[in-house]
Write a protein that holds these residues in place. Structure first.
Motif, PDB file in Angstrom:
ATOM      1  N   ILE A 150       0.837  -1.204   0.000  1.00  0.00           N
ATOM      2  CA  ILE A 150       0.000   0.000   0.000  1.00  0.00           C
ATOM      3  C   ILE A 150       0.870   1.252   0.000  1.00  0.00           C
ATOM      4  N   VAL A 151       1.924   1.253   0.810  1.00  0.00           N
ATOM      5  CA  VAL A 151       2.838   2.395   0.854  1.00  0.00           C
ATOM      6  C   VAL A 151       3.545   2.566  -0.487  1.00  0.00           C
ATOM      7  N   MET A 152       4.016   1.456  -1.050  1.00  0.00           N
ATOM      8  CA  MET A 152       4.737   1.515  -2.330  1.00  0.00           C
ATOM      9  C   MET A 152       3.870   2.090  -3.446  1.00  0.00           C
ATOM     10  N   LEU A 153       2.618   1.659  -3.517  1.00  0.00           N
ATOM     11  CA  LEU A 153       1.726   2.147  -4.572  1.00  0.00           C
ATOM     12  C   LEU A 153       1.192   3.538  -4.264  1.00  0.00           C
ATOM     13  N   GLY A 154       0.913   3.793  -2.988  1.00  0.00           N
ATOM     14  CA  GLY A 154       0.328   5.067  -2.604  1.00  0.00           C
ATOM     15  C   GLY A 154       1.263   6.247  -2.767  1.00  0.00           C
ATOM     16  N   ILE A 155       2.537   6.009  -2.683  1.00  0.00           N
ATOM     17  CA  ILE A 155       3.496   7.107  -2.753  1.00  0.00           C
ATOM     18  C   ILE A 155       3.819   7.490  -4.199  1.00  0.00           C
ATOM     19  N   ILE A 156       3.368   6.687  -5.177  1.00  0.00           N
ATOM     20  CA  ILE A 156       3.698   6.928  -6.586  1.00  0.00           C
ATOM     21  C   ILE A 156       3.133   8.242  -7.124  1.00  0.00           C
ATOM     22  N   PRO A 157       1.815   8.550  -6.915  1.00  0.00           N
ATOM     23  CA  PRO A 157       1.291   9.826  -7.462  1.00  0.00           C
ATOM     24  C   PRO A 157       2.100  11.018  -6.963  1.00  0.00           C
ATOM     25  N   GLU A 158       2.323  11.980  -7.855  1.00  0.00           N
ATOM     26  CA  GLU A 158       3.215  13.086  -7.554  1.00  0.00           C
ATOM     27  C   GLU A 158       2.603  14.125  -6.624  1.00  0.00           C
ATOM     28  N   ASN A 159       1.299  14.348  -6.728  1.00  0.00           N
ATOM     29  CA  ASN A 159       0.691  15.418  -5.940  1.00  0.00           C
ATOM     30  C   ASN A 159      -0.736  15.058  -5.553  1.00  0.00           C
ATOM     31  N   PRO A 160      -1.326  15.793  -4.609  1.00  0.00           N
ATOM     32  CA  PRO A 160      -2.686  15.501  -4.139  1.00  0.00           C
ATOM     33  C   PRO A 160      -3.749  15.578  -5.230  1.00  0.00           C
TER      34      PRO A 160
END
Length: 364
Positions: free
Chosen positions: A316-326
Motif C-alpha cells: 500500500i505504501v509503495m503504490l500510494g506514494i507513486i502519485p506526484e501530488n494531491p
C-alpha cells in the motif's frame, strides 16, 4: 473473573466500525467531490445514499442470514461458480484495495500539507500504515474494541467543532434547498453512493460477528446514525462557507477547525483535531487492511490471512506514494473509487440474490 474471548465482535463494536469507516470521510476530501455535483443541497445526498444502498444491502443481509455457516467469499463461489465467482471477488478486492491505497495517500497529503510540510511524505506514510498494521495484526476483536472505545471521543470532537462554529453559520446558505434540482440530485447521489461502500465490505466480516442479531443491529442502526451525522456535518460546511466557495476547498473540515479557533476560547483547536483525526484514520485503515487482506486470502483459498497483513501494508505504501501530488490522487480516487465503485457495490448483492432465488426454485 476474566472470561475467555472467542475472537468475535458484538453489535457495539460493529456499530462503531460502520460509523468510523464512513463518518471519517467528512474530514477528508470526499466533501469536495460531493459539493461539485450537489452544490448547496449536498447535505441532502447522504439521505439519498441511504435509499440507494438500503435494498442491495438488505438483500445481501438475507443471503448472509441464509448461509450463516459460510463467509461471503464462499457464498459467492457456491452461487456463481469458480470463474464468475473469482471475477466478482477480484473486482470487489480491487475496489477495496484501491480505496485503501488512495484514501491513505489522501490522508498523508492532508497531514503533510497542513501540519508537517517539512517532513517527507514517505515517513508519514510508513508511520501511518505501521500503526494500522499493529492494530490489524491484533485481530478483529482488537480493532472492534478500539473502534468502540474511540468512537465517543470522535463524536465529542465533532460536536464541539459544530458548536464552536455556530457564530459563523448562515442558515440561508442552504437555500434553494434542492440546489441543482431534484432529478440532478438523485442522479448524482446514485453515482456517488459508493461513499457508503464500506458497509458492503464489512459484510465480509459476518462470520466474525457473534450473532446474526448483532450484525443486523450494528449495520442497520449504524448506517442510520451515519446518515444523520453525515448530513449534519455537510450542512455545517454549506452554512459556514457557502456555495460555490466551498467547491474550491479541498479539506473543508480542516479549514473549519482553523477558523473556529479564532472565535473560541479554546485555542489551537486544529492541533487537537489532528490528534483525534489521526487516531480515527489509523483505526479506519486498520479495519480496511484487515478486510482487504481477508478478501484476497479467501479469494485464492488461503485459510490464514494474518501473515499477509504486513506485506499488504508495505505494498500500500509503495503504490500510494507513486502519485506526484494531491490533485492526481483526488482524480484517481474520483474515477476509480467513486465513479466506478458504485456499480460494483450496488449490483453484486442483487446478482447474488437473483442467482440464489433461481437456484432455490430449480431445486424444487
Amino acid at each position: 473473573m476474566i472470561k475467555p474471548t472467542d475472537g468475535k465482535i458484538g453489535s457495539r463494536e460493529f456499530f462503531g466500525l460502520v460509523l468510523i469507516l464512513i463518518l471519517i470521510k467528512t474530514t477528508g476530501s470526499t466533501p469536495m467531490y460531493l459539493f461539485k455535483v450537489g452544490e448547496n443541497a449536498t447535505w441532502m445526498m447522504p439521505m439519498f445514499f441511504l435509499f440507494v444502498i438500503i435494498l442491495p444491502f438488505f438483500l445481501l443481509y438475507k443471503i448472509l442470514q441464509a448461509h450463516q455457516e459460510k463467509h461471503l467469499v464462499e457464498i459467492i463461489y457456491s452461487l456463481l461458480g469458480k470463474w464468475v465467482g473469482f471475477l466478482l471477488i477480484l473486482l470487489i478486492f480491487l475496489y477495496s484495495f484501491s480505496s485503501l491505497v488512495l484514501s491513505s495517500r489522501s490522508t498523508v497529503d492532508i497531514v503533510g500539507t497542513l501540519f508537517y510540510p517539512i517532513t517527507p511524505k514517505i515517513m508519514i506514510y510508513l508511520l501511518l500504515m505501521f500503526a494500522s498494521y499493529i492494530i490489524a495484526n491484533r485481530g478483529l476483536e482488537a480493532v472492534g474494541r478500539t473502534t468502540w472505545l474511540f468512537y465517543p471521543a470522535l463524536n465529542l470532537f465533532l460536536l464541539i467543532a459544530i458548536l464552536l462554529a455556530f457564530p459563523i453559520l448562515h442558515v440561508d446558505f442552504i437555500f434553494p434547498v434542492l440546489g441543482p434540482g431534484l432529478p440532478t440530485l438523485i442522479t448524482n447521489s446514485i453515482k456517488h453512493s459508493a461513499t457508503y461502500g464500506e458497509l458492503f465490505l464489512l459484510a465480509f466480516l459476518y462470520p466474525f460477528i457473534r450473532s446474526n442479531k448483532d450484525f443486523k443491529i450494528g449495520s442497520f442502526i449504524g448506517i442510520l446514525f451515519v446518515t444523520i451525522q453525515f448530513s449534519l456535518i455537510l450542512a455545517v460546511f454549506v452554512m459556514a462557507f457557502d456555495y460555490p466557495s466551498i467547491e474550491s476547498i479541498a479539506y473543508p473540515f480542516q479549514q473549519l477547525t482553523r477558523i473556529i479557533e479564532l472565535n473560541a476560547v479554546l485555542a489551537n483547536y486544529d492541533s487537537i483535531f489532528l490528534a483525534v483525526w489521526i487516531v480515527a484514520s489509523v483505526i479506519r485503515f486498520a479495519a480496511l487492511l484487515y478486510i482487504t487482506t481477508l478478501i484476497f486470502a479467501y479469494m485464492i483459498r488461503l485459510e490464514e490471512f494474518e501473515p499477509l497483513l504486513l506485506p499488504f501494508s508495505g505494498l500500500i505504501v509503495m503504490l500510494g506514494i507513486i502519485p506526484e501530488n494531491p490533485i492526481v490522487v483526488m482524480n484517481y480516487f474520483n474515477k476509480i473509487v467513486i465513479e466506478s465503485g458504485w456499480m460494483i457495490i450496488n449490483s453484486f448483492p442483487i446478482l447474488l440474490w437473483v442467482v440464489w432465488k433461481w437456484k432455490e426454485r430449480s431445486a424444487y
